[in-house]
Design an enzyme around this catalytic site. Structure first.
Site: not given
Ligand code: ISL
Ligand code: CA
Length: 542
Positions: A319-320, A98, A193, A247
């Site tokens: 994971h989100d 990541d 990310d 992402e």
């Molecule tokens: O998780 C989300 C909705 O529940 C998304 O808005 C998410 O925050 C967004 O897709 C970005 O995600 C990534 O960056 C974030 C981190 O918290 C997430 O785990 C990651 O996948 C900040 O780094």
């Protein structure tokens, strides 16, 4: 489309905190992953994407990095990381890390120096004398006052995740150095990310007032991003045999192509989010009833939209996101609906991504008690919702369905205490269904979701049409059936998925007598005119 290993491979996402603990402290770690390599190999996957394991104060479970070239003690050491890379490679598995570079942790030395105005770090982040009205992804303001510097700084996520200033060439040099460091140590690519947020409008003007993500028009897919990504591609990525997946929330196929078109290739593929809105109004806390059409429409749009020009990523979980079985399937038809969902998504064109536990049908944990949740997003949204006047019950209902912790509960390996994840109390409670839903059980059973996943991966290796075939919808307007075909040269594949608890007619379909059924999720499939509840079948032209 041109052939490439990252197009043919299958990616398995590991959330290291929850995969396997090796030393009894209740936290998953690198040695735990090493121990489970035989499992990954047996599953047949060829690439692992690991969520962040870098040094971090863990405000957002590692997505807030304080040292990009070191490993968080909870997870292990740099040497163990190099050992993991080596062992994965010995087993024919590549590793994607990541890359979290929209922001760092506020505990990163860059930020510590920036807030003291130490050269050359003064402009590593976005500082302003006057506050802007932007709001953060986790709820609440995106600009916070820093007592030390006596200015406001930007954080699109938590206030411990200040946004890096990509205008600054020194910042970009640092990012390239981080990438080279890991690529030189054998890493095979990056999941980037929130990469489509890295460029911000000059002057960082106030946003148009909106209740959600105020200010987004000044940073989402901002045109300034393209030279940044080109620079990374030309100076780093193109020099290695690696790939990137960005992402990118809030993106359409058109915008995606501005990053991934074969002739542009700033990124190799992106994660789009349109199908993640199948049960909500683009912001997951505004929920609506799931309808199969809400998955089918966006997925089909992306298949058609990128065809011949760009490559898709295929996922239902990460994971989100809450567990797909709980969102789009049925717990009463666990086996049928989980395997149907896998068939539906992984026979499309693109690279499959499997999130740990999805392959055994792990489902939402939905703790009743707010204290059982650990996720910062969950905690913040609860506070924000309550401030806006929503009741405790209403907020808990949303959280039980949508909290990211639903995906983050420990991997369920067996029926021993703590599901074989750890010998001690885990950092997040195990889903109580682990006695039934676990890897050991799945391997013992004659038919299991896990075995079905293995079969999909095996078929994909043997049939190039599954990887490279063109996609076409069949009977698109059908509200319960998701059917499509794939074609490559003379060969043709037909995928039929019933999204309902009832039967579904397939009388109007092509003459299937010329086809061989190569995969199905019911013991018998002699009922040629209909599909049973959540039935899925894949046919290949003889
Ligand atoms: O998780 C989300 C909705 O529940 C998304 O808005 C998410 O925050 C967004 O897709 C970005 O995600 C990534 O960056 C974030 C981190 O918290 C997430 O785990 C990651 O996948 C900040 O780094
Ligand atoms: Ca541990």
């Amino acid at each position: 489309m041109k052939h490439a290993w990252y197009r043919e491979g299958v990616v398995y996402q590991i959330y290291p905190r929850s995969f396997q603990d090796s030393n009894g402290d209740g936290i998953g770690d690198l040695n735990g992953i090493i121990k489970r390599i035989p499992y990954l190999k047996d599953l047949g996957i060829s690439i692992v994407w690991m969520s962040p394991v870098y040094d971090s104060p863990n405000d957002d479970n590692g997505y807030d990095i304080s040292n990009y070239q070191d490993i968080l003690k909870d997870f292990g050491t740099l040497d163990e990381m190099f050992e993991l890379i080596k062992k994965l490679h010995e087993n024919g598995i590549k590793l994607v890390m990541d890359l979290v570079v929209n922001h760092s942790s506020d505990e990163h030395p860059w930020f510590q120096k920036s807030r003291k105005r130490v050269a050359p770090y003064e402009d590593f982040y976005y500082w302003k004398k006057k506050k802007r009205n932007w709001t953060s992804f986790f709820g609440g303001p995106a600009w916070t006052y820093d007592e030390e510097r006596k200015e406001y700084y930007l954080h699109l996520f938590s206030k411990k995740q200040p946004d890096l200033n990509w205008n600054n060439p020194l910042v970009r040099e640092e990012v390239k150095n981080i990438m080279r460091f890991w690529l030189d140590h054998g890493v095979d690519g990056f999941r980037c990310d929130v990469i489509n947020l890295i460029a911000k409008a000059d002057g960082l003007p106030n946003g148009k007032p909106t209740p959600i993500l105020c200010g987004h028009e000044h940073y989402m897919n901002h045109p300034k991003i393209h030279p940044y990504l080109k620079e990374l591609r030309d100076e780093v990525i193109s020099k290695y045999d690696c790939f990137t997946v960005g992402e990118t929330a809030f993106i359409t196929p058109e915008t995606a192509l501005s990053y991934i078109d074969e002739d542009i290739r700033e990124l190799d593929m992106v994660f789009q989010f349109e199908h993640m809105a199948a049960d909500n109004y683009y912001v997951k806390w505004f929920m609506k009833k799931f309808r199969p059409m809400n998955l089918k429409k966006p997925l089909s749009k992306w298949q058609v939209g990128l065809m011949g020009r760009g490559w898709n990523s295929l996922y239902l979980e990460n994971h989100d996101q809450p567990r797909s079985l709980s969102r789009f399937g049925s717990l009463e038809n666990r086996y049928e609906s989980a395997t149907m969902l896998a068939t539906m998504i992984y026979f499309q064109q693109g690279t499959p991504f499997i999130f740990q536990g999805q392959e055994i049908g792990m489902s939402n944990v939905s703790y009743d008690n707010l204290d059982d949740y650990q996720d910062i997003e969950t905690k913040n949204i609860y506070k924000t919702g309550r401030k806006l006047g929503l009741s405790h019950q209403r907020m808990m209902k949303k959280i039980k369905m949508m909290s990211r912790d639903n995906a983050r509960t420990p991997m369920q390996w067996d029926k021993s205490a703590f599901a074989g994840f750890t010998t001690h109390t885990p950092w997040l409670k195990v889903n109580p269904n682990y006695q039934e839903v676990n890897v050991e059980n799945s391997l013992k059973k004659e038919r299991s979701i896990l075995k079905y996943y293995k079969e999909i991966i095996r078929l994909r290796k043997n049939h190039p049409i599954i990887v490279y075939g063109d996609y076409q919808d069949i009977d698109f307007k059908n509200q319960t059936l998701y059917a499509y075909s794939r074609s490559l040269g003379e060969s043709k594949l037909i995928v039929l998925c019933n999204f309902s608890k009832g039967q579904c007619s397939i009388k109007q379909m092509e003459d299937l007598s010329k086809y061989e059924c190569i995969l199905h999720n019911y013991p018998a499939y002699d009922h040629m005119d209909k599909l049973l509840p959540y039935e899925a079948r894949v046919y290949l032209k003889k």
